[in-house]
Design a protein around this motif. Structure first.
Motif, PDB file in Angstrom:
ATOM      1  N   GLY A 259       0.792  -1.228   0.000  1.00 16.06           N
ATOM      2  CA  GLY A 259       0.000   0.000   0.000  1.00 16.06           C
ATOM      3  C   GLY A 259       0.821   1.274   0.000  1.00 16.06           C
ATOM      4  N   ASP A 260       1.665   1.441   0.993  1.00 18.77           N
ATOM      5  CA  ASP A 260       2.479   2.659   1.060  1.00 18.77           C
ATOM      6  C   ASP A 260       3.923   2.397   0.635  1.00 18.77           C
ATOM      7  N   GLY A 261       4.140   1.280  -0.036  1.00 15.09           N
ATOM      8  CA  GLY A 261       5.485   0.931  -0.486  1.00 15.09           C
ATOM      9  C   GLY A 261       5.524  -0.525  -0.889  1.00 15.09           C
ATOM     10  N   TYR A 262       6.750  -1.043  -1.012  1.00 13.97           N
ATOM     11  CA  TYR A 262       6.937  -2.426  -1.451  1.00 13.97           C
ATOM     12  C   TYR A 262       7.955  -3.108  -0.544  1.00 13.97           C
ATOM     13  N   VAL A 263       7.690  -4.380  -0.256  1.00 13.93           N
ATOM     14  CA  VAL A 263       8.556  -5.151   0.632  1.00 13.93           C
ATOM     15  C   VAL A 263       9.028  -6.402  -0.099  1.00 13.93           C
ATOM     16  N   PHE A 264      10.285  -6.770   0.126  1.00 13.81           N
ATOM     17  CA  PHE A 264      10.802  -7.998  -0.481  1.00 13.81           C
ATOM     18  C   PHE A 264      11.998  -8.515   0.308  1.00 13.81           C
ATOM     19  N   ASP A 265      12.251  -9.817   0.165  1.00 11.95           N
ATOM     20  CA  ASP A 265      13.440 -10.423   0.763  1.00 11.95           C
ATOM     21  C   ASP A 265      14.629 -10.089  -0.122  1.00 11.95           C
ATOM     22  N   TYR A 266      15.706  -9.659   0.506  1.00  9.88           N
ATOM     23  CA  TYR A 266      16.878  -9.225  -0.263  1.00  9.88           C
ATOM     24  C   TYR A 266      18.122  -9.917   0.257  1.00  9.88           C
ATOM     25  N   ASN A 267      18.873 -10.510  -0.674  1.00 10.94           N
ATOM     26  CA  ASN A 267      20.137 -11.157  -0.335  1.00 10.94           C
ATOM     27  C   ASN A 267      21.277 -10.255  -0.804  1.00 10.94           C
TER      28      ASN A 267
ATOM     29  N   SER B 117      19.081 -13.710   3.948  1.00 12.30           N
ATOM     30  CA  SER B 117      18.395 -12.520   3.429  1.00 12.30           C
ATOM     31  C   SER B 117      17.775 -11.687   4.539  1.00 12.30           C
ATOM     32  N   THR B 118      17.517 -10.452   4.206  1.00 15.07           N
ATOM     33  CA  THR B 118      16.805  -9.554   5.111  1.00 15.07           C
ATOM     34  C   THR B 118      15.601  -8.978   4.382  1.00 15.07           C
ATOM     35  N   VAL B 119      14.634  -8.508   5.154  1.00 12.68           N
ATOM     36  CA  VAL B 119      13.438  -7.910   4.571  1.00 12.68           C
ATOM     37  C   VAL B 119      13.695  -6.424   4.334  1.00 12.68           C
ATOM     38  N   VAL B 120      13.456  -6.006   3.094  1.00 11.68           N
ATOM     39  CA  VAL B 120      13.700  -4.607   2.710  1.00 11.68           C
ATOM     40  C   VAL B 120      12.369  -3.963   2.308  1.00 11.68           C
ATOM     41  N   LYS B 121      12.199  -2.744   2.728  1.00 10.33           N
ATOM     42  CA  LYS B 121      11.030  -1.974   2.297  1.00 10.33           C
ATOM     43  C   LYS B 121      11.514  -0.743   1.542  1.00 10.33           C
ATOM     44  N   ILE B 122      10.882  -0.498   0.381  1.00  7.01           N
ATOM     45  CA  ILE B 122      11.199   0.709  -0.378  1.00  7.01           C
ATOM     46  C   ILE B 122       9.934   1.568  -0.512  1.00  7.01           C
ATOM     47  N   PRO B 123      10.092   2.869  -0.699  1.00  4.61           N
ATOM     48  CA  PRO B 123       8.913   3.739  -0.859  1.00  4.61           C
ATOM     49  C   PRO B 123       8.184   3.458  -2.170  1.00  4.61           C
ATOM     50  N   GLU B 124       7.020   4.043  -2.332  1.00  2.27           N
ATOM     51  CA  GLU B 124       6.286   3.928  -3.582  1.00  2.27           C
ATOM     52  C   GLU B 124       7.069   4.603  -4.697  1.00  2.27           C
ATOM     53  N   LEU B 125       6.787   4.204  -5.920  1.00  2.79           N
ATOM     54  CA  LEU B 125       7.484   4.758  -7.077  1.00  2.79           C
ATOM     55  C   LEU B 125       7.254   6.255  -7.224  1.00  2.79           C
ATOM     56  N   VAL B 126       6.080   6.708  -6.855  1.00  3.56           N
ATOM     57  CA  VAL B 126       5.778   8.127  -6.973  1.00  3.56           C
ATOM     58  C   VAL B 126       6.637   8.959  -6.021  1.00  3.56           C
ATOM     59  N   LYS B 127       7.140   8.321  -4.972  1.00  7.64           N
ATOM     60  CA  LYS B 127       8.058   8.992  -4.059  1.00  7.64           C
ATOM     61  C   LYS B 127       9.495   8.895  -4.575  1.00  7.64           C
ATOM     62  N   LEU B 128       9.810   7.742  -5.177  1.00 10.41           N
ATOM     63  CA  LEU B 128      11.164   7.532  -5.684  1.00 10.41           C
ATOM     64  C   LEU B 128      11.435   8.355  -6.937  1.00 10.41           C
ATOM     65  N   ASP B 129      10.423   8.481  -7.797  1.00 11.76           N
ATOM     66  CA  ASP B 129      10.606   9.212  -9.052  1.00 11.76           C
ATOM     67  C   ASP B 129       9.281   9.839  -9.517  1.00 11.76           C
ATOM     68  N   PRO B 130       8.869  10.937  -8.890  1.00  7.63           N
ATOM     69  CA  PRO B 130       7.608  11.586  -9.272  1.00  7.63           C
ATOM     70  C   PRO B 130       7.612  12.090 -10.716  1.00  7.63           C
ATOM     71  N   VAL B 131       8.775  12.536 -11.200  1.00  6.23           N
ATOM     72  CA  VAL B 131       8.870  13.037 -12.567  1.00  6.23           C
ATOM     73  C   VAL B 131       8.619  11.901 -13.563  1.00  6.23           C
ATOM     74  N   GLY B 132       9.264  10.766 -13.331  1.00  3.26           N
ATOM     75  CA  GLY B 132       9.095   9.620 -14.212  1.00  3.26           C
ATOM     76  C   GLY B 132       7.676   9.076 -14.203  1.00  3.26           C
ATOM     77  N   MET B 133       7.060   9.054 -13.025  1.00  2.00           N
ATOM     78  CA  MET B 133       5.685   8.557 -12.923  1.00  2.00           C
ATOM     79  C   MET B 133       4.714   9.480 -13.659  1.00  2.00           C
ATOM     80  N   ALA B 134       4.934  10.783 -13.528  1.00  2.00           N
ATOM     81  CA  ALA B 134       4.073  11.743 -14.223  1.00  2.00           C
ATOM     82  C   ALA B 134       4.183  11.572 -15.730  1.00  2.00           C
ATOM     83  N   LYS B 135       5.397  11.392 -16.200  1.00  2.00           N
ATOM     84  CA  LYS B 135       5.623  11.238 -17.636  1.00  2.00           C
ATOM     85  C   LYS B 135       5.035   9.932 -18.165  1.00  2.00           C
ATOM     86  N   LYS B 136       5.230   8.845 -17.434  1.00  4.90           N
ATOM     87  CA  LYS B 136       4.773   7.528 -17.890  1.00  4.90           C
ATOM     88  C   LYS B 136       3.255   7.451 -17.980  1.00  4.90           C
ATOM     89  N   TYR B 137       2.560   8.069 -17.037  1.00  4.89           N
ATOM     90  CA  TYR B 137       1.103   7.907 -16.971  1.00  4.89           C
ATOM     91  C   TYR B 137       0.321   9.151 -17.393  1.00  4.89           C
TER      92      TYR B 137
END
Length: 271
Positions: free
Chosen positions: A43-51, A67-87
């Protein structure tokens, strides 16, 4: 002008955030890719196991242990410019929006949640995508059997990710072909292709499967209307089937020469 894509660091390794391809790509090793849809959407990001050794999601059991569990922010937070352009948004419009708001067609989703069935145009006739009835149901034709998904499972093409089925435009029905005896192209049938029902109506498909009705919509999205494509018979490989069947029939019609000559030798006594 080509812009530099943003970089996100995961446990000491820089990854390029590529929203055009919806992936993270290791900066020093571009062949090492982590797909966003291989992560768990929370919902507010993405989670995955990372080695950290392979710098990717673990595959083998031993890699999971390290491995450890990693959480990253949503794409709109990581790259708002790219998301605006793509959609197709402005940078201002993506502010305070979530990935779900941007990626998923909100108008189509709203209509579907209000009870409007997805439609598909098949050879100029409108069909409803009716998941509860397991079929594509033709509009204004109660006599038609339509196209029942359970009857066309073996016509799904994994490579194309499409159904490719013989279809009768007059009866608005799927019509099976006898591949054992066919010797010419069916005159009354055409071949059509369309996506899997999970793509045609992901909300209805989720409901039927008992999942959350918006599950996976970021990956498949949602549309209110589709159009089936007509496929050339040559693409189905039926030409070879027809040739083989013709050869079989011809071989059955040929007289047995040894048997015939034997009859001639026994025909009547010598005078």
């Amino acid at each position: 002008m080509k812009r530099d894509l943003p970089v996100y660091n995961i446990e000491g390794t820089d990854f390029i955030v590529d929203v055009a391809l919806l992936q993270l790509r290791e900066k020093e090793n571009p062949e090492n890719i982590i797909r966003v849809f291989d992560m768990r959407d929370i919902g507010d990001g993405y989670v995955f196991d990372y080695n950290s050794k392979i710098k990717n999601l673990p595959v083998h059991l031993s890699e999971y242990h390290e491995s450890t569990v990693v959480k990253i922010p949503e794409l709109v937070k990581l790259d708002p410019v790219g998301m605006a352009k793509k959609y197709g948004y402005t940078e201002a419009e993506v502010q305070n929006k979530t990935d779900f708001d941007i990626i998923v067609d909100q108008q189509a989703l709203g209509k579907r949640l209000m009870g409007h069935l997805t439609t598909i145009d098949i050879a100029d006739h409108l069909f409803y995508v009716d998941i509860p009835m397991d079929m594509l149901r033709p509009k204004d034709d109660v006599l038609s059997n339509g196209i029942v998904f359970s009857q066309i499972e073996h016509y799904y093409d994994d490579e194309r990710e499409m159904y490719m089925i013989p279809y009768n435009p007059k009866t608005h029905e799927f019509q099976e072909i006898d591949h054992q005896s066919i010797t010419s192209l069916p005159k009354d049938l055409i071949v059509i292709s369309f996506p899997h029902e999970s793509v045609l109506d992901p909300v209805g498909y989720n409901r039927k499967g008992g999942w959350d009705e918006t599950d996976g919509l970021k990956e498949v999205n949602i549309r209110s209307h589709f159009k089936a494509e007509q496929v050339d018979w040559k693409e189905t490989g039926i030409d070879e089937t027809i040739k083989e069947n013709i050869k079989k029939q011809q071989s059955l019609k040929q007289p047995d020469e040894s048997h015939t000559s034997g009859k001639r030798q026994r025909r009547g006594p010598k005078l």
